[in-house]
Design an enzyme around this catalytic site. Structure first.
Site, PDB file in Angstrom:
ATOM      1  CG  HIS A  54      46.571  40.918  49.738  1.00  0.00           C
ATOM      2  ND1 HIS A  54      46.096  40.101  50.739  1.00  0.00           N
ATOM      3  CD2 HIS A  54      45.463  41.436  49.126  1.00  0.00           C
ATOM      4  CE1 HIS A  54      44.770  40.129  50.738  1.00  0.00           C
ATOM      5  NE2 HIS A  54      44.358  40.934  49.774  1.00  0.00           N
ATOM      6  CG  HIS A  56      43.294  44.088  48.178  1.00  0.00           C
ATOM      7  ND1 HIS A  56      42.839  42.905  47.652  1.00  0.00           N
ATOM      8  CD2 HIS A  56      43.710  44.853  47.128  1.00  0.00           C
ATOM      9  CE1 HIS A  56      42.974  42.948  46.327  1.00  0.00           C
ATOM     10  NE2 HIS A  56      43.499  44.115  45.993  1.00  0.00           N
ATOM     11  CG  ASP A  58      39.840  43.497  52.729  1.00  0.00           C
ATOM     12  OD1 ASP A  58      40.528  43.921  51.777  1.00  0.00           O
ATOM     13  OD2 ASP A  58      39.411  42.330  52.786  1.00  0.00           O
ATOM     14  CG  HIS A  59      43.775  41.802  53.615  1.00  0.00           C
ATOM     15  ND1 HIS A  59      43.748  40.469  53.934  1.00  0.00           N
ATOM     16  CD2 HIS A  59      42.707  42.004  52.780  1.00  0.00           C
ATOM     17  CE1 HIS A  59      42.740  39.885  53.318  1.00  0.00           C
ATOM     18  NE2 HIS A  59      42.088  40.803  52.610  1.00  0.00           N
ATOM     19  CG  HIS A 113      43.472  38.346  45.847  1.00  0.00           C
ATOM     20  ND1 HIS A 113      42.165  38.514  45.470  1.00  0.00           N
ATOM     21  CD2 HIS A 113      43.666  39.201  46.879  1.00  0.00           C
ATOM     22  CE1 HIS A 113      41.603  39.438  46.240  1.00  0.00           C
ATOM     23  NE2 HIS A 113      42.491  39.868  47.099  1.00  0.00           N
ATOM     24  CG  ASP A 137      41.683  38.228  50.448  1.00  0.00           C
ATOM     25  OD1 ASP A 137      41.431  37.768  51.573  1.00  0.00           O
ATOM     26  OD2 ASP A 137      41.382  39.390  50.105  1.00  0.00           O
ATOM     27  CG  HIS A 175      37.446  37.838  53.237  1.00  0.00           C
ATOM     28  ND1 HIS A 175      36.829  39.034  53.497  1.00  0.00           N
ATOM     29  CD2 HIS A 175      38.625  38.138  52.639  1.00  0.00           C
ATOM     30  CE1 HIS A 175      37.597  40.023  53.065  1.00  0.00           C
ATOM     31  NE2 HIS A 175      38.702  39.511  52.539  1.00  0.00           N
TER      32      HIS A 175
HETATM   33 FE    FE Z   1      40.328  40.651  51.475  1.00  0.00          FE
HETATM   34 ZN    ZN Z   2      42.292  41.081  48.980  1.00  0.00          ZN
END
Ligand code: FE
Ligand code: ZN
Length: 257
Positions: A54, A56, A58-59, A113, A137, A175
Site C-alpha cells: 500500500h 503509506h 513507511d512502505h 487499512h 498493515d 511492523h
Molecule cells: Fe505501516
Molecule cells: Zn500503513
C-alpha cells in the site's frame, strides 16, 4: 527463495526475497533504502522487483532511491493505488499472480487499512514447505491495521480471505507491534489459554530484543482478537452477535487503548 527480515525506521520490517540460483532479489515494502542497499551489497545481488502492499510512506519510502540504483527493476502495487506509489508499473488486482524465484504469489485485494491495500501469498510448492503471506498493515501479529480508508465490513471481508489460508502459513507483517497488541488482546480475551502462553513467550522474546515476525496464521486464528469476530467470548465483550459489529467494537477499543 530465501526471506531476509530487515528492521527499518522505528518499528518497520522490510522483507528481502533472495534467489541464490540467479542472485536476484525482490523487496517487499521498502521503508528505507539503507538496510536494503547494505544487504544487496553483501549478497552481491541484483534487485529486480519492489512489491508494495500500500501507499503509506513507511512502505514506499525507498522506492525512488532503489529505482535510481536499479533502473531496470519493476514496481508492483494495487490497481487502486495508481498515482500513490512512486514508480509503479504493474497494477495488481485480486487473483493476479506475480513471479519470483520460480515461486508464484497470489494477490489478494484487502481494503480496510487503506482502500487499495493488497497482500501477496506464496503458496508452498511441496507439502513440507510453508506458505508465505506478506500482508503489509492488514494482519499484525496479535492485531490488525487501523481503518484509515476502509469500513469495518471491508476489513472483515479482507481478513476473512487471509484467515482462510492454511494454519502453517507464515505471516510476514510490516511492523513489530506484537507485544502491545497482545497486551490489548488480554484486556478483552483474558481467559484464552493460547493467548496467555503467547503473551508470556512474546514478552520474553522482546526482553531479548528478538523479532516476533513472522508469526503463524494458526496461532493468529487462536489468539488475534481481530480474527475472532465470530468467537462467543468476544461477541460477549462487544455485546452483539454480529461479526462485523464485534470487529468494529473491538477495533474502536484498540484505537483508544
Ligand atoms: Fe505501516
Ligand atoms: Zn500503513
Amino acid at each position: 527463495m530465501e526471506i531476509i527480515r530487515l528492521p527499518a525506521l522505528s518499528d518497520n520490517y522490510i522483507f528481502l526475497l533472495y534467489d541464490s540460483q540467479t542472485n536476484n532479489a525482490a523487496v517487499i515494502d521498502p521503508a528505507d533504502h539503507q538496510p536494503v542497499l547494505h544487504k544487496l551489497e553483501q549478497l552481491q545481488a541484483d534487485l529486480v522487483a519492489i512489491f508494495n502492499t500500500h501507499h503509506h510512506h513507511d512502505h514506499i519510502g525507498a522506492n525512488q532511491k532503489l529505482i535510481q540504483k536499479f533502473p531496470h527493476l519493476k514496481v508492483y502495487g494495487g490497481t487502486e493505488d495508481k498515482g500513490r506509489i512512486p514508480g509503479q508499473q504493474v497494477f495488481l488486482q485480486e487473483g493476479d499472480r506475480v513471479e519470483f524465484a520460480e515461486r508464484s504469489a497470489q494477490v489478494f485485494f484487502v481494503p480496510g487499512h487503506t482502500r487499495a491495500h493488497i497482500a501477496y501469498y506464496f503458496p508452498p510448492i511441496t507439502p513440507d514447505e510453508t506458505g508465505e503471506l506478506f500482508c503489509g498493515d492488514t494482519i499484525f501479529a496479535g492485531g490488525c491495521g487501523r481503518l484509515f480508508e476502509g469500513t469495518p465490513a471491508q476489513m472483515v471481508d479482507s481478513l476473512c480471505k487471509l484467515r482462510n489460508l492454511p494454519d502453517n502459513t507464515r505471516v510476514w507483517c510490516a511492523h513489530e507491534y506484537t507485544l502491545n497488541n497482545l497486551r490489548f488482546a488480554l484486556t478483552i480475551d483474558s481467559q484464552n489459554p493460547e493467548l496467555q502462553k503467547r503473551f508470556a513467550r512474546v514478552t520474553a522474546m522482546r526482553q531479548r530484543q528478538e523479532a516476533t515476525i513472522p508469526s503463524l496464521l494458526g496461532l493468529e486464528k487462536q489468539t488475534n482478537p481481530f480474527l475472532r469476530w465470530d468467537s462467543s467470548s468476544l461477541q460477549l465483550i462487544a455485546k452483539t452477535t454480529d461479526p462485523i459489529k464485534t470487529f468494529a467494537t473491538i477495533r474502536g477499543m484498540k484505537d483508544k487503548f
